[in-house]
Design a protein around this motif. Structure first.
Motif, mmCIF file in Angstrom:
data_model
loop_
_atom_site.group_PDB
_atom_site.id
_atom_site.type_symbol
_atom_site.label_atom_id
_atom_site.label_comp_id
_atom_site.label_asym_id
_atom_site.label_seq_id
_atom_site.Cartn_x
_atom_site.Cartn_y
_atom_site.Cartn_z
ATOM 1 N N SER A 22 44.186 35.977 37.335
ATOM 2 C CA SER A 22 43.666 37.116 38.091
ATOM 3 C C SER A 22 44.117 38.417 37.431
ATOM 4 C CB SER A 22 44.179 37.056 39.533
ATOM 5 O OG SER A 22 43.989 38.286 40.187
ATOM 6 N N PRO A 23 43.289 39.457 37.451
ATOM 7 C CA PRO A 23 43.699 40.731 36.845
ATOM 8 C C PRO A 23 44.692 41.520 37.683
ATOM 9 C CG PRO A 23 41.511 40.950 37.801
ATOM 10 C CD PRO A 23 41.892 39.495 37.934
ATOM 11 N N VAL A 24 45.018 41.041 38.882
ATOM 12 C CA VAL A 24 45.890 41.807 39.785
ATOM 13 C C VAL A 24 47.282 42.043 39.187
ATOM 14 C CG1 VAL A 24 47.000 41.825 42.055
ATOM 15 C CG2 VAL A 24 44.616 41.081 41.821
ATOM 16 N N PRO A 25 47.974 41.007 38.642
ATOM 17 C CA PRO A 25 49.301 41.275 38.068
ATOM 18 C C PRO A 25 49.277 42.314 36.947
ATOM 19 C CG PRO A 25 48.981 38.915 38.369
ATOM 20 C CD PRO A 25 47.664 39.562 38.627
ATOM 21 N N LEU A 26 48.237 42.242 36.092
ATOM 22 C CA LEU A 26 48.148 43.233 35.015
ATOM 23 C C LEU A 26 47.851 44.616 35.587
ATOM 24 C CD1 LEU A 26 48.169 43.878 32.010
ATOM 25 C CD2 LEU A 26 45.744 43.284 31.909
ATOM 26 N N VAL A 73 42.393 36.937 28.646
ATOM 27 C CA VAL A 73 41.313 37.268 27.703
ATOM 28 C C VAL A 73 40.508 36.031 27.333
ATOM 29 C CG1 VAL A 73 40.824 38.116 25.375
ATOM 30 C CG2 VAL A 73 42.540 39.276 26.783
ATOM 31 N N GLY A 74 41.209 34.951 27.026
ATOM 32 C CA GLY A 74 40.532 33.762 26.526
ATOM 33 C C GLY A 74 39.676 33.048 27.548
ATOM 34 N N SER A 75 39.938 33.244 28.829
ATOM 35 C CA SER A 75 39.187 32.532 29.865
ATOM 36 C C SER A 75 37.953 33.297 30.341
ATOM 37 C CB SER A 75 40.098 32.255 31.068
ATOM 38 O OG SER A 75 40.541 33.472 31.647
ATOM 39 N N PRO A 107 28.507 51.645 43.067
ATOM 40 C CA PRO A 107 29.017 50.972 41.857
ATOM 41 C C PRO A 107 28.366 49.610 41.649
ATOM 42 C CG PRO A 107 30.811 51.860 43.174
ATOM 43 C CD PRO A 107 29.572 51.990 44.004
ATOM 44 N N SER A 108 28.252 49.228 40.381
ATOM 45 C CA SER A 108 27.648 47.939 40.038
ATOM 46 C C SER A 108 28.567 46.793 40.470
ATOM 47 C CB SER A 108 27.389 47.855 38.534
ATOM 48 O OG SER A 108 28.581 48.081 37.817
ATOM 49 N N GLU A 109 27.991 45.614 40.560
ATOM 50 C CA GLU A 109 28.722 44.432 41.033
ATOM 51 C C GLU A 109 29.851 44.057 40.072
ATOM 52 O OE1 GLU A 109 27.881 39.687 41.963
ATOM 53 O OE2 GLU A 109 26.418 40.914 40.880
ATOM 54 N N TYR A 110 31.000 43.696 40.641
ATOM 55 C CA TYR A 110 32.132 43.250 39.836
ATOM 56 C C TYR A 110 31.996 41.765 39.528
ATOM 57 C CZ TYR A 110 36.884 41.754 38.705
ATOM 58 O OH TYR A 110 37.971 41.193 38.108
ATOM 59 N N ARG A 111 32.082 41.431 38.220
ATOM 60 C CA ARG A 111 32.002 40.033 37.779
ATOM 61 C C ARG A 111 33.349 39.635 37.178
ATOM 62 N NH1 ARG A 111 26.817 38.239 36.275
ATOM 63 N NH2 ARG A 111 27.924 36.347 35.647
ATOM 64 N N ASP A 112 34.075 38.751 37.857
ATOM 65 C CA ASP A 112 35.420 38.390 37.408
ATOM 66 C C ASP A 112 35.411 37.586 36.109
ATOM 67 O OD1 ASP A 112 38.338 38.429 38.153
ATOM 68 O OD2 ASP A 112 38.025 36.262 37.935
ATOM 69 N N ASP A 113 34.259 36.952 35.773
ATOM 70 C CA ASP A 113 34.209 36.163 34.548
ATOM 71 C C ASP A 113 33.853 37.003 33.330
ATOM 72 O OD1 ASP A 113 31.741 36.595 35.722
ATOM 73 O OD2 ASP A 113 30.836 34.833 34.783
ATOM 74 N N HIS A 154 49.037 29.902 20.478
ATOM 75 C CA HIS A 154 47.847 30.302 21.230
ATOM 76 C C HIS A 154 46.604 30.065 20.384
ATOM 77 C CE1 HIS A 154 50.725 32.292 23.875
ATOM 78 N NE2 HIS A 154 51.229 32.909 22.813
ATOM 79 N N ALA A 155 46.622 28.973 19.656
ATOM 80 C CA ALA A 155 45.543 28.714 18.703
ATOM 81 C C ALA A 155 44.182 28.658 19.389
ATOM 82 C CB ALA A 155 45.819 27.417 17.947
ATOM 83 N N GLN A 156 44.092 27.963 20.534
ATOM 84 C CA GLN A 156 42.799 27.807 21.198
ATOM 85 C C GLN A 156 42.270 29.142 21.723
ATOM 86 O OE1 GLN A 156 40.883 25.083 21.224
ATOM 87 N NE2 GLN A 156 39.307 26.347 22.233
ATOM 88 N N ASP A 157 43.162 29.923 22.363
ATOM 89 C CA ASP A 157 42.737 31.228 22.882
ATOM 90 C C ASP A 157 42.346 32.169 21.748
ATOM 91 O OD1 ASP A 157 43.144 30.560 25.557
ATOM 92 O OD2 ASP A 157 45.288 31.003 25.408
ATOM 93 N N GLU A 158 43.106 32.118 20.641
ATOM 94 C CA GLU A 158 42.791 32.965 19.498
ATOM 95 C C GLU A 158 41.452 32.566 18.882
ATOM 96 O OE1 GLU A 158 44.618 34.211 15.136
ATOM 97 O OE2 GLU A 158 45.863 33.108 16.584
ATOM 98 N N ARG A 159 41.184 31.258 18.819
ATOM 99 C CA ARG A 159 39.916 30.781 18.263
ATOM 100 C C ARG A 159 38.744 31.225 19.143
ATOM 101 N NH1 ARG A 159 36.487 26.399 18.421
ATOM 102 N NH2 ARG A 159 35.643 25.748 16.405
ATOM 103 N N ASN A 160 38.930 31.150 20.451
ATOM 104 C CA ASN A 160 37.878 31.606 21.364
ATOM 105 C C ASN A 160 37.574 33.092 21.174
ATOM 106 O OD1 ASN A 160 37.689 29.060 22.475
ATOM 107 N ND2 ASN A 160 38.986 29.522 24.253
#
Length: 678
Positions: A22-26, A73-75, A107-113, A154-160
């Motif tokens: 979730s973006p809340v902690p950031l 970021v990766g998800s 405001p436009s719709e918020y898309r969490d993905d 973080h190879a998989q996230d970096e590759r994505n």
């Protein structure tokens, strides 16, 4: 110490949310960094250094925040953040304006993905970009280094992320190809059709590069070509954009063409940045480029609904063209020698003669007591047709000069700023403008007054008719009183109208060139048959050279004629005061009262006319100079030195500010012969 606790609380929340994306902690962490006022840059720097210190001292904080950011970021879908944020869409200026205005209200719709929407949620305040940009890159890099991405796996996230960047590069490249084939761009650079277009070939080269890149992601041992060929072609695209801008400087420009070039430049710049992030050989520079990209994205998200930014970005070239045309017209309003100065005096006298009759027509029209809108139309046509006649006879209305000469002075300031030369040329130009303005006002007033006197006396003693009643005369004198009436504010309104008329003139001059109006008129069959080929050719040439001036005078007349009616309809004290018409009105009032005016009344009216003229000139010149400087994106910083230079010139030869020398002084001042064109 409180700031440390706040940061620690945010970091502890991230540690507890091990698998939370979730973006809340950031958002909470950014809220801990965010200053109460955007200009508190020192406070943010201290906060970021505190964050870097905490990450260096606590491995669990560092590991948790690094893992959280990579998962966040990766998800999510990253493509739109790279290809859309901070880049104009293909919807056109009017549609973009409507959409941004709509998003301000709803405001436009918020898309969490979507990572772009998450980015906007984290940096949610519209002023976040100010403090983000105020922090030096080195401070942001301290936080980057404190995260120590090399420490984790973080190879998989970096590759994505790399695959998303590859897709973003493809999208940007396709868009560049499409924009490069737009008919309006091709029309302004026909060579695109004759030779192989780099807008198309860059896409071919990029596809080859990206295919090799993706293959290497699968098999790291595989060799591949670098992106050098793509960058060469992107450089050729930049060259074409620069050529189109140069062509526009000669042949005019439109808002749609400017919009295309802005979009094209944005896509070219963004594609280069994506390539920087993709290329492994630039890995040592990647943090610096990532920080630069990060700042751009924050500003883009904060300003994505800004209507002001939209217009400022897309009308800059048009504003420059309008002021350029006004500047070229302004050359005619600058007397470099005595012959040109005397020609300006004669031109101004001719205008003063016509204004004497225009003032009478307005007074007689007002006596008819027409309906408000009919009266506004009658006043407007009197002004508009009169000003157009003045222009066609090559006479000069003095107050039209500042809006034109301001653009010329702005061009001189730009040359001085770029070359870093002395201020002599600019001072010579201002001196020439001052004396030309002086003789133009003198010519207008000294002829408008006797013309009005002759007309009034002729009607009174020749025909036994009195155009101005004593009551109306007292009203005219009251309108000239700078203390007991709104003469000065009304003169300022007239100055604004003069400024707008200058912009309108430049706009229509640009329009005549860009839309090739004279050539299109020559293609009409019936006027050629009616007037003859040679005569119609002369008409078209006249329109080419004078459309802007005629349009500016026409709309200026409408503004002057309808201002009082607009004020009446709105219940506001709106009206105009113009120095030449005010001087003519003074003459008509004096005749109506048989010159039985006290010396105090004469003095008050004379001072009122002078102040009205000064206000007309100051407002129109100030606004025109401001727009001209902003359109050129220059800021003049040598004002004090220029004032001293002008003071030295005035003390040495004050007569040159009022009377032109017999021959122009050998200075870097370029003017054309003054023909008195209004």
């Amino acid at each position: 110490m409180t700031q440390h606790v706040t940061l620690e609380s945010a970091l502890q929340a991230i540690v507890l949310a091990q698998h939370d994306t979730s973006p809340v902690p950031l958002a909470d962490l950014i809220a801990a960094l965010r200053p109460s006022k955007p200009e508190q840059g020192d406070l943010v720097i201290n906060s970021l250094r505190s964050l870097a210190w905490l990450l260096n001292q606590h491995a669990d904080y560092r590991r948790a925040l690094r893992h959280y950011l990579m998962k966040l970021v990766g998800s999510r879908r990253q493509l739109h953040l790279y290809t859309d944020a901070g880049i104009l869409s293909n919807e056109g200026l009017s549609t973009a304006f409507s959409r941004r205005l709509g998003e301000k209200l709803l405001p436009s719709e918020y898309r969490d993905d979507y990572l772009r929407d998450v980015f906007g949620r984290v940096f949610s305040r519209k002023t976040d970009y100010q403090w983000v940009a105020a922090v030096p890159d080195a401070i942001w890099l301290e936080v980057w280094q404190a995260l120590n991405f090399a420490e984790g796996e973080h190879a998989q996230d970096e590759r994505n992320t790399r695959l998303e960047l590859v897709e973003a590069a493809q999208v940007l490249s396709y868009r560049i190809s499409a924009i490069g084939l737009e008919p309006e761009l091709v029309r302004n650079h026909p060579a695109i059709e004759k030779f192989e277009s780099p807008f198309l070939t860059q896409n071919v080269a990029l596809r080859d590069y990206l295919e090799d890149y993706k293959a290497q992601l699968v098999d790291p041992a595989r060799s591949r070509e670098d992106d050098r060929a793509v960058r060469v072609l992107l450089g050729q695209c930049d060259d074409i954009v620069a050529r189109v801008r140069k062509t526009a400087a000669r042949e005019g420009v439109s808002v749609s063409l400017t919009y295309l070039m802005v979009r094209l430049s944005q896509h070219l710049e963004r594609l280069r940045l994506v390539l920087d992030l993709l290329e492994p050989e630039h890995a040592h520079k990647m943090p610096e480029r990532a920080v630069r990209f990060f700042k751009q994205l924050v500003e883009a998200e904060n300003r994505k609904t800004s209507v002001r930014d939209l217009f400022a970005t897309n009308t800059d070239l048009l504003a420059l063209q309008i002021t350029e045309h006004a500047g070229r017209t302004g050359e005619h309003y600058i007397a470099a020698n005595r012959r040109e100065w005397l020609a300006m005096a004669k031109s101004a006298m001719g205008a003063g003669f016509i204004v004497g009759f225009m003032a009478l027509i307005k007074i007689l029209t007002a006596k008819l007591k027409l309906a408000p809108l009919i009266e506004a139309f009658a006043f407007s046509m009197n002004y508009s047709l009169g000003f157009m006649l003045i222009h066609m006879l090559h006479f000069t209305i003095a107050t039209k000069q500042p809006a034109m000469t301001a653009a010329k002075i702005a061009a001189s300031i730009e040359r001085q700023a770029k070359a870093g030369d002395q201020l002599d040329g600019l001072a010579s130009l201002i001196e020439a403008v001052a004396r030309t303005q002086f003789i133009a006002i003198l010519g207008n007033v000294l002829i408008a007054i006797p013309t009005a006197l002759a007309i009034a006396l002729g009607l009174k003693y020749g025909l036994g008719s009195q155009p101005v009643s004593p009551e109306k005369a007292l009203h005219l004198l009251h309108d000239l009183d700078p203390i007991r009436s709104l003469a000065i504010p009304h003169a300022a309104i007239a100055g604004c109208c003069l400024f707008l008329a200058g912009l309108i003139s430049g706009y229509y001059d640009n329009k005549a060139i860009y839309n090739r109006i004279p050539a299109r008129l020559m293609q009409l069959y019936w006027p050629r048959r009616l007037f003859g080929e040679a005569r119609w050719q002369r008409v078209c040439t006249y329109i080419e050279n004078n459309l802007g001036a005629l349009a500016g005078n026409f709309f200026f007349g409408i503004m002057l004629g309808s201002m009082g009616t607009i004020g009446f309809l709105l219940g506001l004290p709106l009206d105009i005061r113009h120095i030449t018409f005010s001087s003519a009105n003074l003459a008509y009032a004096a005749v109506a009262l048989d010159f039985q005016l006290s010396w105090q009344t004469w003095l008050t009216a004379g001072v009122g006319v002078a102040l009205i003229g000064l206000t007309n000139l100051a407002v129109s010149f100030g606004l025109a100079l401001l727009v001209a400087l902003r359109s050129r994106r220059i800021r003049f910083v040598d004002r004090g030195a220029l004032v001293r230079k002008l003071a030295q010139r005035f003390l040495r030869a004050p007569q040159h500010f009022f009377i032109a020398p017999r021959e122009a002084a050998p200075a870097p001042l370029t003017v054309s012969k003054g023909d008195g064109t209004a």
